[in-house]
Write a protein that holds these residues in place. Structure first.
Motif, PDB file in Angstrom:
ATOM      1  N   GLY A 120       0.417  11.144  -8.218  1.00  0.00           N
ATOM      2  CA  GLY A 120       0.887  12.217  -7.494  1.00  0.00           C
ATOM      3  C   GLY A 120       2.552  11.998  -7.668  1.00  0.00           C
ATOM      4  O   GLY A 120       2.928  11.008  -8.046  1.00  0.00           O
ATOM      5  N   HIS A 173       0.887  -1.025   0.024  1.00  0.00           N
ATOM      6  CA  HIS A 173      -0.327  -0.073  -0.057  1.00  0.00           C
ATOM      7  C   HIS A 173       0.895   1.242   0.185  1.00  0.00           C
ATOM      8  O   HIS A 173       1.982   1.284   0.713  1.00  0.00           O
ATOM      9  N   TYR A 174       0.525   2.158  -0.931  1.00  0.00           N
ATOM     10  CA  TYR A 174       1.310   3.523  -0.818  1.00  0.00           C
ATOM     11  C   TYR A 174       0.545   4.580  -0.398  1.00  0.00           C
ATOM     12  O   TYR A 174      -0.807   4.625  -0.462  1.00  0.00           O
ATOM     13  N   ARG A 175       1.168   5.538   0.181  1.00  0.00           N
ATOM     14  CA  ARG A 175       0.443   6.590   0.914  1.00  0.00           C
ATOM     15  C   ARG A 175       0.177   7.792  -0.150  1.00  0.00           C
ATOM     16  O   ARG A 175      -0.830   8.535  -0.170  1.00  0.00           O
ATOM     17  N   ARG A 176       0.909   8.024  -1.339  1.00  0.00           N
ATOM     18  CA  ARG A 176       0.753   8.778  -2.026  1.00  0.00           C
ATOM     19  C   ARG A 176      -0.512   8.639  -3.019  1.00  0.00           C
ATOM     20  O   ARG A 176      -0.646   7.475  -3.461  1.00  0.00           O
ATOM     21  N   GLN A 177      -0.984   9.637  -3.595  1.00  0.00           N
ATOM     22  CA  GLN A 177      -2.162   9.706  -4.405  1.00  0.00           C
ATOM     23  C   GLN A 177      -1.710   8.961  -5.635  1.00  0.00           C
ATOM     24  O   GLN A 177      -0.756   9.397  -6.264  1.00  0.00           O
ATOM     25  N   PRO A 178      -2.867   8.282  -6.225  1.00  0.00           N
ATOM     26  CA  PRO A 178      -2.202   7.902  -7.798  1.00  0.00           C
ATOM     27  C   PRO A 178      -2.112   8.985  -8.528  1.00  0.00           C
ATOM     28  O   PRO A 178      -2.893   9.999  -8.463  1.00  0.00           O
TER      29      PRO A 178
END
Length: 159
Positions: free
Chosen positions: A35, A28-33
């Motif tokens: 971004g 899981h990535y915190r950055r918005q798609p």
């Protein structure tokens, strides 16, 4: 054309060997798609690497037109670990063999020692009195001087 310019014909031969970056599944990535910075094109990365190798400049001296020097260097290291340059060299050697033919009847090998006094992590502590830390590079060539193999290893040698 400059010696570091990657032609369309050369890129067509290189492109199939370029590793494709994939994100690990389930992470899981915190950055918005969408971004962050847009990914660099593989040809731009390869062109920058060729520029550094052909001109001998330092990574930090890479012209801005190629992109971030640290990002290019990170891609270089990733591609090296992934075997990209080895596969590219093998393909080039196979193509040369088809075009000119490798002179297998005669080969020559030579080696060179290089000082590396700070290479303790690579070669370990010097067990010999007066021994020096360094690196040995060996090169195998055919009768025409075409490199067939290269090996670099850390070792201790006597001066």
């Amino acid at each position: 054309m400059q010696s570091w310019t990657v032609s369309d014909a050369f890129w067509d031969k290189v492109e199939p060997f370029v590793p494709v970056f994939t994100r690990p599944e389930g992470r899981h990535y915190r950055r918005q798609p969408g971004g962050g910075r847009k990914p660099m094109a593989a040809r731009q990365i390869f062109s920058a690497i060729v520029y550094v190798l052909r001109t001998g400049c330092q990574w930090k001296a890479l012209p801005r037109e190629y992109g971030s020097a640290s990002a290019i260097h990170a891609h270089f290291q990733r591609w090296q670990k992934g075997g990209f340059f080895l596969r590219l060299w093998q393909a080039g050697l196979a193509e040369y063999d088809e075009m000119e033919g490798i002179a297998w009847r005669w080969q020559s090998i030579d080696g060179a020692m290089h000082k590396a006094p700070l290479a303790i992590e690579c070669v370990g502590r010097t067990p010999l009195i007066g021994g020096k830390n360094g690196r040995k590079t060996s090169l195998l060539v055919d009768a025409r001087g075409i490199p067939l193999s290269q090996v670099a290893s850390g070792q201790t040698y006597m001066m």
